[in-house]
Design a protein around this motif. Structure first.
Motif, short mmCIF file in Angstrom:
data_model
loop_
_atom_site.label_atom_id
_atom_site.label_comp_id
_atom_site.label_asym_id
_atom_site.label_seq_id
_atom_site.Cartn_x
_atom_site.Cartn_y
_atom_site.Cartn_z
N HIS A 134 0.83 -1.20 0.00
CA HIS A 134 0.00 0.00 0.00
C HIS A 134 0.87 1.26 0.00
CE1 HIS A 134 -3.01 2.91 1.29
NE2 HIS A 134 -3.94 2.00 1.01
N ALA A 135 0.40 2.30 -0.67
CA ALA A 135 1.13 3.57 -0.74
C ALA A 135 1.44 4.13 0.64
CB ALA A 135 0.33 4.59 -1.55
N ALA A 136 0.48 4.03 1.57
CA ALA A 136 0.71 4.53 2.93
C ALA A 136 1.80 3.72 3.64
CB ALA A 136 -0.59 4.50 3.73
N ALA A 137 1.87 2.42 3.36
CA ALA A 137 2.91 1.59 3.96
C ALA A 137 4.29 1.98 3.43
CB ALA A 137 2.63 0.11 3.69
N MET A 138 4.34 2.39 2.15
CA MET A 138 5.61 2.87 1.60
C MET A 138 6.01 4.19 2.25
SD MET A 138 5.54 1.87 -2.37
CE MET A 138 4.36 0.68 -2.91
N GLY A 139 5.02 5.03 2.56
CA GLY A 139 5.29 6.26 3.30
C GLY A 139 5.85 5.95 4.68
N LEU A 140 5.28 4.94 5.35
CA LEU A 140 5.79 4.51 6.65
C LEU A 140 7.24 4.03 6.52
CD1 LEU A 140 5.51 3.57 9.66
CD2 LEU A 140 4.71 1.38 8.71
N ARG A 162 8.75 17.20 9.54
CA ARG A 162 8.13 18.45 9.09
C ARG A 162 7.43 18.26 7.76
NH1 ARG A 162 11.61 23.53 9.61
NH2 ARG A 162 10.77 23.39 11.70
N SER A 163 7.99 17.41 6.90
CA SER A 163 7.43 17.27 5.56
C SER A 163 7.76 15.89 4.99
CB SER A 163 8.02 18.36 4.66
OG SER A 163 7.70 18.15 3.32
N MET A 164 6.81 15.35 4.23
CA MET A 164 7.01 14.10 3.50
C MET A 164 6.64 14.35 2.04
SD MET A 164 5.07 11.39 6.02
CE MET A 164 5.56 9.93 5.14
N LYS A 165 7.54 14.01 1.15
CA LYS A 165 7.23 14.10 -0.27
C LYS A 165 7.51 12.73 -0.89
CE LYS A 165 8.28 16.37 -4.59
NZ LYS A 165 9.26 17.12 -5.34
N LEU A 166 6.45 12.14 -1.42
CA LEU A 166 6.59 10.83 -2.05
C LEU A 166 6.04 10.90 -3.46
CD1 LEU A 166 5.72 10.19 1.19
CD2 LEU A 166 6.38 7.96 0.34
N GLU A 167 6.83 10.43 -4.39
CA GLU A 167 6.41 10.36 -5.78
C GLU A 167 6.42 8.89 -6.19
OE1 GLU A 167 7.88 11.89 -10.19
OE2 GLU A 167 8.91 12.61 -8.40
N TYR A 168 5.24 8.37 -6.49
CA TYR A 168 5.11 6.96 -6.85
C TYR A 168 5.41 6.81 -8.34
CZ TYR A 168 3.19 6.78 -2.22
OH TYR A 168 3.04 6.88 -0.87
N PRO A 181 16.78 12.37 1.67
CA PRO A 181 16.24 11.55 0.59
C PRO A 181 16.29 10.07 0.99
CG PRO A 181 18.43 12.30 0.02
CD PRO A 181 18.09 12.91 1.34
N VAL A 182 15.38 9.30 0.45
CA VAL A 182 15.36 7.86 0.70
C VAL A 182 15.00 7.16 -0.61
CG1 VAL A 182 13.00 7.99 1.58
CG2 VAL A 182 14.39 6.02 2.15
N VAL A 183 15.70 6.09 -0.90
CA VAL A 183 15.46 5.31 -2.11
C VAL A 183 14.63 4.09 -1.72
CG1 VAL A 183 16.54 3.97 -3.95
CG2 VAL A 183 17.60 6.10 -3.17
N ILE A 184 13.50 3.91 -2.39
CA ILE A 184 12.63 2.77 -2.12
C ILE A 184 12.57 1.91 -3.38
CG2 ILE A 184 10.32 2.01 -1.46
CD1 ILE A 184 10.02 4.67 0.03
N THR A 185 12.96 0.64 -3.21
CA THR A 185 12.98 -0.29 -4.33
C THR A 185 12.11 -1.51 -4.00
OG1 THR A 185 15.00 -1.31 -3.45
CG2 THR A 185 15.27 0.38 -5.14
N ASP A 186 11.69 -2.19 -5.06
CA ASP A 186 10.89 -3.40 -4.86
C ASP A 186 11.79 -4.64 -4.95
OD1 ASP A 186 11.31 -3.84 -7.60
OD2 ASP A 186 9.21 -3.55 -8.16
N VAL A 215 9.45 4.28 -5.67
CA VAL A 215 9.04 5.50 -4.98
C VAL A 215 10.27 6.38 -4.79
CG1 VAL A 215 7.99 6.50 -2.91
CG2 VAL A 215 7.26 4.25 -3.71
N LYS A 216 10.12 7.65 -5.15
CA LYS A 216 11.16 8.64 -4.88
C LYS A 216 10.62 9.44 -3.70
CE LYS A 216 13.08 10.58 -8.37
NZ LYS A 216 14.47 10.31 -8.58
N ALA A 217 11.38 9.47 -2.61
CA ALA A 217 10.88 10.11 -1.39
C ALA A 217 11.92 11.03 -0.77
CB ALA A 217 10.46 9.06 -0.38
N THR A 218 11.43 12.11 -0.20
CA THR A 218 12.26 13.04 0.55
C THR A 218 11.51 13.45 1.80
OG1 THR A 218 13.22 13.88 -1.49
CG2 THR A 218 13.53 15.22 0.47
N MET A 219 12.15 13.32 2.93
CA MET A 219 11.57 13.72 4.21
C MET A 219 12.35 14.91 4.75
SD MET A 219 9.39 11.21 4.62
CE MET A 219 9.19 10.36 3.09
N ILE A 220 11.66 15.81 5.39
CA ILE A 220 12.35 16.88 6.11
C ILE A 220 12.10 16.66 7.59
CG2 ILE A 220 12.52 19.36 6.56
CD1 ILE A 220 11.77 19.82 3.62
#
Length: 161
Positions: free
Chosen positions: A68-74, A97-103, A136-141, A148-153
């Motif tokens: 699930h997309a929310a699980a990838m955010g977690l 402070r911020s979560m940016k996720l691009e699926y 930044p965080v790299v998420i792979t399957d 998912v390309k993600a950046t957290m602040i």
């Protein structure tokens, strides 16, 4: 200058190698209950890198059978937050402070998040009483595809006395 979390992680590092991942995952799952409930597996946690895996089990799946997309955010939040939490001194509070996720693509199988800091970023966090940092965080399957390309602040501020 070690904080409480880094001391706990160091004590887990004294266990036999075959127990470390399980023990670290259990400890972090108790600290952040949602990560524990979802079944995140902490494979590596240092001030410079965090690697977390989330198996594609029914409890974290969406309607099409992938994670699930929310699980990838977690997953992204946990990898960046655990690493940041190891670095921020105990006299400060750390919050996202911020979560940016691009699926980017449909995920297949288990997911892995890898977050990292340079030595300079670690020192900046330790030396700055109030601030924030982009992580930044790299998420792979399971196929190694970046899904998912993600950046957290993450931000921190001194604790109130």
């Amino acid at each position: 200058m070690a904080n409480k979390l880094s001391k706990v992680v160091a004590s887990v590092g004294k266990l036999p190698k075959s127990w470390q991942t399980t023990a670290l995952s259990l400890v972090m799952g108790k600290v952040i209950r949602f990560a524990g409930t979802a079944g995140t597996r902490v494979e590596k946690l240092t001030p410079n890198e965090c690697i977390i895996v989330l198996r594609n089990k029914k409890k974290v799946q969406n309607h099409i059978g992938s994670v699930h997309a929310a699980a990838m955010g977690l997953l992204a939040e946990s990898a960046t937050g655990f690493m940041t939490g190891m670095t921020v001194p105990d006299d400060r509070i750390v919050v996202i402070r911020s979560m940016k996720l691009e699926y980017l693509k449909r995920a297949s199988g288990d997911m892995k998040a890898v977050a990292s800091f340079s030595d300079e970023q670690v020192q900046y966090i330790k030396d700055t009483p109030k601030g924030d940092i982009e992580v930044p965080v790299v998420i792979t399957d399971a196929n190694g595809t970046e899904t998912v390309k993600a950046t957290m602040i993450w931000a921190w501020t001194p604790k109130k006395k």
